[in-house]
Motif scaffolding. Sequence first.
Motif, PDB file in Angstrom:
ATOM      1  N   ASP A   1      28.344  25.110  19.425  1.00  0.00           N
ATOM      2  CA  ASP A   1      28.118  23.819  20.095  1.00  0.00           C
ATOM      3  C   ASP A   1      27.404  22.833  19.174  1.00  0.00           C
ATOM      4  OD1 ASP A   1      29.266  24.750  22.461  1.00  0.00           O
ATOM      5  OD2 ASP A   1      27.345  25.627  23.130  1.00  0.00           O
ATOM      6  N   ILE A   2      27.810  21.586  19.298  1.00  0.00           N
ATOM      7  CA  ILE A   2      27.109  20.486  18.639  1.00  0.00           C
ATOM      8  C   ILE A   2      26.892  19.389  19.677  1.00  0.00           C
ATOM      9  CG2 ILE A   2      28.124  20.989  16.372  1.00  0.00           C
ATOM     10  CD1 ILE A   2      29.972  18.572  16.770  1.00  0.00           C
ATOM     11  N   ILE A   3      25.954  18.487  19.395  1.00  0.00           N
ATOM     12  CA  ILE A   3      25.732  17.324  20.275  1.00  0.00           C
ATOM     13  C   ILE A   3      25.856  16.064  19.432  1.00  0.00           C
ATOM     14  CG2 ILE A   3      24.126  16.104  21.783  1.00  0.00           C
ATOM     15  CD1 ILE A   3      22.893  18.763  22.524  1.00  0.00           C
TER      16      ILE A   3
ATOM     17  N   SER B   1      26.557   9.836  15.297  1.00  0.00           N
ATOM     18  CA  SER B   1      25.661  10.705  14.533  1.00  0.00           C
ATOM     19  C   SER B   1      25.486  12.018  15.289  1.00  0.00           C
ATOM     20  CB  SER B   1      24.304  10.033  14.314  1.00  0.00           C
ATOM     21  OG  SER B   1      23.707   9.701  15.555  1.00  0.00           O
ATOM     22  N   LEU B   2      24.934  13.016  14.607  1.00  0.00           N
ATOM     23  CA  LEU B   2      24.719  14.322  15.222  1.00  0.00           C
ATOM     24  C   LEU B   2      23.261  14.498  15.612  1.00  0.00           C
ATOM     25  CD1 LEU B   2      26.904  16.864  13.212  1.00  0.00           C
ATOM     26  CD2 LEU B   2      27.298  15.929  15.474  1.00  0.00           C
ATOM     27  N   GLU B   3      23.033  14.861  16.861  1.00  0.00           N
ATOM     28  CA  GLU B   3      21.685  15.160  17.329  1.00  0.00           C
ATOM     29  C   GLU B   3      21.346  16.629  17.160  1.00  0.00           C
ATOM     30  OE1 GLU B   3      21.715  13.641  21.389  1.00  0.00           O
ATOM     31  OE2 GLU B   3      20.459  11.981  20.709  1.00  0.00           O
ATOM     32  N   MET B   4      22.392  17.493  17.201  1.00  0.00           N
ATOM     33  CA  MET B   4      22.147  18.927  17.083  1.00  0.00           C
ATOM     34  C   MET B   4      23.368  19.603  16.487  1.00  0.00           C
ATOM     35  SD  MET B   4      22.704  22.196  18.336  1.00  0.00           S
ATOM     36  CE  MET B   4      23.400  22.052  19.981  1.00  0.00           C
ATOM     37  N   ILE B   5      23.115  20.455  15.465  1.00  0.00           N
ATOM     38  CA  ILE B   5      24.162  21.269  14.879  1.00  0.00           C
ATOM     39  C   ILE B   5      23.506  22.499  14.266  1.00  0.00           C
ATOM     40  CG2 ILE B   5      24.088  19.997  12.709  1.00  0.00           C
ATOM     41  CD1 ILE B   5      27.074  20.615  12.353  1.00  0.00           C
ATOM     42  N   PRO B   6      24.078  23.709  14.420  1.00  0.00           N
ATOM     43  CA  PRO B   6      23.470  24.895  13.805  1.00  0.00           C
ATOM     44  C   PRO B   6      23.556  24.829  12.277  1.00  0.00           C
ATOM     45  CG  PRO B   6      25.158  25.490  15.435  1.00  0.00           C
ATOM     46  CD  PRO B   6      25.265  24.038  15.220  1.00  0.00           C
ATOM     47  N   ASP B   7      22.629  25.499  11.618  1.00  0.00           N
ATOM     48  CA  ASP B   7      22.684  25.578  10.161  1.00  0.00           C
ATOM     49  C   ASP B   7      23.781  26.527   9.704  1.00  0.00           C
ATOM     50  OD1 ASP B   7      20.539  23.849   9.821  1.00  0.00           O
ATOM     51  OD2 ASP B   7      19.075  25.467  10.015  1.00  0.00           O
ATOM     52  N   THR B   8      23.896  27.645  10.413  1.00  0.00           N
ATOM     53  CA  THR B   8      24.865  28.684  10.045  1.00  0.00           C
ATOM     54  C   THR B   8      25.626  29.137  11.291  1.00  0.00           C
ATOM     55  OG1 THR B   8      23.382  29.458   8.290  1.00  0.00           O
ATOM     56  CG2 THR B   8      25.163  30.945   8.943  1.00  0.00           C
ATOM     57  N   VAL B   9      26.949  29.309  11.158  1.00  0.00           N
ATOM     58  CA  VAL B   9      27.774  29.775  12.274  1.00  0.00           C
ATOM     59  C   VAL B   9      28.681  30.894  11.771  1.00  0.00           C
ATOM     60  CG1 VAL B   9      27.741  27.537  13.425  1.00  0.00           C
ATOM     61  CG2 VAL B   9      29.590  28.075  11.826  1.00  0.00           C
ATOM     62  N   ASN B  10      29.227  31.667  12.712  1.00  0.00           N
ATOM     63  CA  ASN B  10      30.136  32.763  12.363  1.00  0.00           C
ATOM     64  C   ASN B  10      31.574  32.284  12.289  1.00  0.00           C
ATOM     65  OD1 ASN B  10      28.089  34.686  12.230  1.00  0.00           O
ATOM     66  ND2 ASN B  10      28.283  35.199  14.418  1.00  0.00           N
TER      67      ASN B  10
ATOM     68  N   PHE C   1      23.824   3.966  24.403  1.00  0.00           N
ATOM     69  CA  PHE C   1      24.254   5.180  23.719  1.00  0.00           C
ATOM     70  C   PHE C   1      24.517   6.266  24.750  1.00  0.00           C
ATOM     71  CE2 PHE C   1      19.795   5.863  24.399  1.00  0.00           C
ATOM     72  CZ  PHE C   1      19.659   7.232  24.582  1.00  0.00           C
ATOM     73  N   LEU C   2      25.229   7.299  24.296  1.00  0.00           N
ATOM     74  CA  LEU C   2      25.431   8.475  25.140  1.00  0.00           C
ATOM     75  C   LEU C   2      25.434   9.711  24.244  1.00  0.00           C
ATOM     76  CD1 LEU C   2      28.651   9.576  24.865  1.00  0.00           C
ATOM     77  CD2 LEU C   2      29.047   7.416  26.064  1.00  0.00           C
ATOM     78  N   SER C   3      24.939  10.813  24.813  1.00  0.00           N
ATOM     79  CA  SER C   3      24.939  12.094  24.112  1.00  0.00           C
ATOM     80  C   SER C   3      26.123  12.904  24.601  1.00  0.00           C
ATOM     81  CB  SER C   3      23.636  12.848  24.368  1.00  0.00           C
ATOM     82  OG  SER C   3      22.547  12.175  23.780  1.00  0.00           O
ATOM     83  N   LEU C   4      26.866  13.448  23.656  1.00  0.00           N
ATOM     84  CA  LEU C   4      28.132  14.091  23.992  1.00  0.00           C
ATOM     85  C   LEU C   4      28.161  15.513  23.423  1.00  0.00           C
ATOM     86  CD1 LEU C   4      30.947  13.533  25.252  1.00  0.00           C
ATOM     87  CD2 LEU C   4      31.696  12.867  22.958  1.00  0.00           C
ATOM     88  N   PRO C   5      28.079  16.561  24.284  1.00  0.00           N
ATOM     89  CA  PRO C   5      28.199  17.940  23.802  1.00  0.00           C
ATOM     90  C   PRO C   5      29.660  18.287  23.520  1.00  0.00           C
ATOM     91  CG  PRO C   5      27.798  17.921  26.163  1.00  0.00           C
ATOM     92  CD  PRO C   5      27.732  16.493  25.716  1.00  0.00           C
ATOM     93  N   LEU C   6      29.896  18.904  22.364  1.00  0.00           N
ATOM     94  CA  LEU C   6      31.240  19.306  21.972  1.00  0.00           C
ATOM     95  C   LEU C   6      31.208  20.731  21.444  1.00  0.00           C
ATOM     96  CD1 LEU C   6      32.355  16.087  20.036  1.00  0.00           C
ATOM     97  CD2 LEU C   6      33.049  16.751  22.343  1.00  0.00           C
TER      98      LEU C   6
END
Length: 388
Positions: free
Chosen positions: A295-297, A280-289, A338-343
Amino acid sequence: MDVNQAKQEHLLALKGDLFGQLMREDPSTIKGAETLMLGEMLTLPQNFGNIFLGETFSSYISVHNDSSQVVKDILVKADLQTSSQRLNLSASNSAVAELKPECCIDDVIHHEVKEIGTHILVCAVSYTTHYGEKLYFRKFFKFQVLKPLDVKTKFYNAETDEVFLEAQIQNITTSPMFMEKVSLEPSMMYNVTELNMVTSGDQGESTFGKMSYLQPMDTRQYLYCLKPKPEYAEKAGIIKGVTVIGKLDIVWKTNLGERGRLQTSQLQRMAPGYGDIRLSLEMIPDTVNLEEPFDIICKITNCSERTMDLVLEMCNTRSIHWCGISGRQLGKLSPGGFLSLPLTVLSSVQGLQSISGLRLTDTFLKRTYEYDDIAQVCVVCPFTSNES
């Protein structure tokens, strides 16, 4: 005794309308008040209509000595017969020693109705005459218990462990209802947030307004958000299997202020099919260029009952391009861990794009899990001009 007498003449009478007589004789009562609905409701005919499930059935019972004799050992018993059981509603099961002429024994009985269908109030009176003769008689009063509300529920499982409950409540009676309370009592693993309030300043106001009336055949929708309690939130295997969410508690009032209450049985949802590994996604921007890395987590949870040794592969799609090394070792992940993975990722196409192309492999079992449509992001071109 006349052998042709059809039935025994009794010295006592079972009555339900003495309240009206008392109102007429009471000098403090407004003239004509005994004819109002309240007085009529306390008269108990043989078949007196309908009551709704969840309301409280109340009846005033009076046994009056119509004779000129003193009677003894009077026992009044009130039972309620339903389709499944017989309930004793009498306040006391002991006999009254004696009852003089023109005197009465009064009792008020109450019962919260919990079954639909035909109900029969059985009033039985036994007594002994002045001459030692033991007599007994019964009266039956029938009424129907109807369903007042139609309740439908829908569950929505979020990408996180949140669960949203939508409850649709319809008034299927012929009279308006004042909805005093509609709340969700969650099961032990969840906390609940009601989403039926609009915040205005420091105060919250119901989305249905200050006067919460539900007209006949109208339907109202209530929304609740359930989140796992902290002690269960990280135990993926436990939350995965939880189907019992809680129960609705509904309280209302009808025209004359009679209160009714219904509680649903435990509401159950279909458990989400996470499989052995949940991504699952913990963080993702609403809008990107467009064509700019962002970055997402990701959160990877082991929902199985065994330890896994995971490898992450990142596969580009037509519009989504992953930045970094594909095929990297993530290491061992214990059951429920679980683990959090920045990508980092970029999109080469404008518009609403789906984040896809991740693949996890458990090297212990040589089993691969693919993840597409993980989330969506809006991609815009920073060079677009509004010049006319």
